[in-house]
Design an enzyme around this catalytic site. Structure first.
Site, mmCIF file in Angstrom:
data_model
loop_
_atom_site.group_PDB
_atom_site.id
_atom_site.type_symbol
_atom_site.label_atom_id
_atom_site.label_comp_id
_atom_site.label_asym_id
_atom_site.label_seq_id
_atom_site.Cartn_x
_atom_site.Cartn_y
_atom_site.Cartn_z
ATOM 1 C CE LYS A 134 27.456 -3.107 -7.563
ATOM 2 N NZ LYS A 134 27.626 -2.044 -8.574
ATOM 3 C CG HIS A 170 3.427 3.736 8.648
ATOM 4 N ND1 HIS A 170 3.577 4.618 7.592
ATOM 5 C CD2 HIS A 170 2.979 2.579 8.104
ATOM 6 C CE1 HIS A 170 3.239 3.994 6.470
ATOM 7 N NE2 HIS A 170 2.869 2.766 6.753
ATOM 8 N NE ARG A 207 -1.685 -2.210 2.740
ATOM 9 C CZ ARG A 207 -1.774 -3.448 2.251
ATOM 10 N NH1 ARG A 207 -2.771 -3.785 1.516
ATOM 11 N NH2 ARG A 207 -0.844 -4.342 2.521
ATOM 12 C CB THR A 208 3.429 2.589 2.296
ATOM 13 O OG1 THR A 208 2.684 2.058 3.390
ATOM 14 C CG2 THR A 208 3.954 3.958 2.656
ATOM 15 N NE ARG A 241 7.101 0.651 4.986
ATOM 16 C CZ ARG A 241 5.893 0.089 4.882
ATOM 17 N NH1 ARG A 241 5.782 -1.190 4.541
ATOM 18 N NH2 ARG A 241 4.814 0.801 5.105
HETATM 19 N N1 CP Z 1 -0.322 -0.105 5.787
HETATM 20 C C1 CP Z 1 0.874 -0.334 5.229
HETATM 21 O O1 CP Z 1 1.883 0.287 5.575
HETATM 22 O O2 CP Z 1 0.871 -1.306 4.274
HETATM 23 P P1 CP Z 1 2.134 -1.790 3.422
HETATM 24 O O3 CP Z 1 3.090 -2.459 4.384
HETATM 25 O O4 CP Z 1 1.587 -2.729 2.389
HETATM 26 O O5 CP Z 1 2.766 -0.555 2.828
#
Ligand code: CP
Length: 317
Positions: free
Chosen positions: A83, A132, A53-54, A104
């Protein structure tokens, strides 16, 4: 433009602006698919951890506004990590080509470290067990949208049950903080329901406790908690954060939201989940109109469109 590490950076006025622009973005997507305000702009999406999603919603967001993206899989061949390149050097490289970075990383603190050295905006897309923040933004947008909470109405009393792995779940850390500081409720009750050993971290509870109109309660009986809830926020047990497979197996499957649990809830209650789910919401619940987690997922794109527009200075069309 500025970077986003934590929801604690967001003021109530900033939140209202973001939600106003998010609603505008939803309207634009639904009526004409998007616009061109990010034409010739490039976003870097750098993911050292899995995401559906993100990553996809940020990529869709920039493209819906006429921009493009470069995706770097931090674990794969699209970065020189293999590397031995440092995270900082990878970002330093990407910044030469792009206008902002979505990052992330599995290590808590790494996104903050990158923000310190970055010359362009960096948006935290999840830093280990930390925060998050963009997820919390779309979560609060969804709560307001589903429960019809607006800046003009009287502030409601809200009871939110946070269920699951509250220790490792960065989405609930950000959400608890953002709900507490958003000042959108007259009274906020946060009920924490988690398997033993996976309780909400004290640091998050201490932050929330600074706000006078918030009550925090641990709860053990899910059905009882659900009966009083306006929002049931379900999270996955974060298998990847456990030291051993055995420790995970001990708590796996310890709670499941199914139609029986839903029968205890108010007709106006909504169920949210950041997703992905494993087994903690039975698929039979998907057909319940109170299951708002797929609408929540869609809102992620509108909120991220708004965030990109604000960060890159094109929110006013
Ligand atoms: N909600 C969320 O962060 O989903 P993903 O891990 O799929 O990005």
């Amino acid at each position: 433009g500025s970077s986003l590490l934590s929801v604690t950076q967001i003021t109530p006025a900033g939140l209202q602006l973001l939600f106003d622009v998010s609603q505008e973005m939803r309207q634009i997507v639904r009526t004409k698919g998007g616009d061109n305000r990010l034409q010739h702009r490039l976003l870097g999406t750098v993911f050292y951890e899995a995401s559906t999603r993100t990553s996809c919603s940020f990529q869709a967001a920039v493209m819906r506004l006429g921009g493009k993206f470069i995706h770097v899989d931090g674990q794969g061949n699209s970065s020189a990590n293999k590397k031995g390149e440092s995270l900082e050097d990878t970002i330093r490289c990407l910044e030469c080509y792009t206008d902002a970075t979505v990052l992330r990383h599995p290590v808590h603190g790494s996104v903050g470290r990158v923000i310190q050295m970055a010359t362009k905006p960096v948006l935290n897309a999840g830093d280990g067990v930390g925060e998050h923040p963009t997820q919390a933004l779309l979560d609060v947008f969804t709560i307001r949208d589903e429960l019809k909470i607006t800046a003009n109405n009287d502030k409601p009393k809200l009871t939110v049950v946070l269920l699951g792995d509250l220790k490792h779940g960065r989405t609930v850390h950000s959400l608890a903080k953002l709900l507490a500081q958003s000042k959108m409720t007259a009274q906020l009750t946060l009920q924490y329901c988690s398997p033993s050993g996976l309780e909400m971290p004290q640091a998050v509870q201490d932050f929330v406790a600074k706000y006078y109109n918030v009550t925090q309660q641990p709860v053990t009986n899910l059905a009882e908690a659900v009966a009083t809830a306006d929002v049931l926020y379900v999270t996955r047990i974060q298998r990847e954060r456990f030291a051993s497979g055995d420790a995970y197996e001990q708590v796996k499957g310890s709670y499941v939201v199914n139609n029986e649990i839903m029968s205890q809830a108010k007709s106006s209650m909504i169920v949210l989940h950041p997703l992905p789910r494993v087994d903690e919401i039975a698929t039979e619940v998907d057909a319940d109109p109170r299951a708002a987690y797929f609408r929540q997922m869609e809102n992620g794109m509108f909120v991220r469109m708004a965030l990109l527009a604000l960060v890159l200075g094109v929110a006013q069309k």
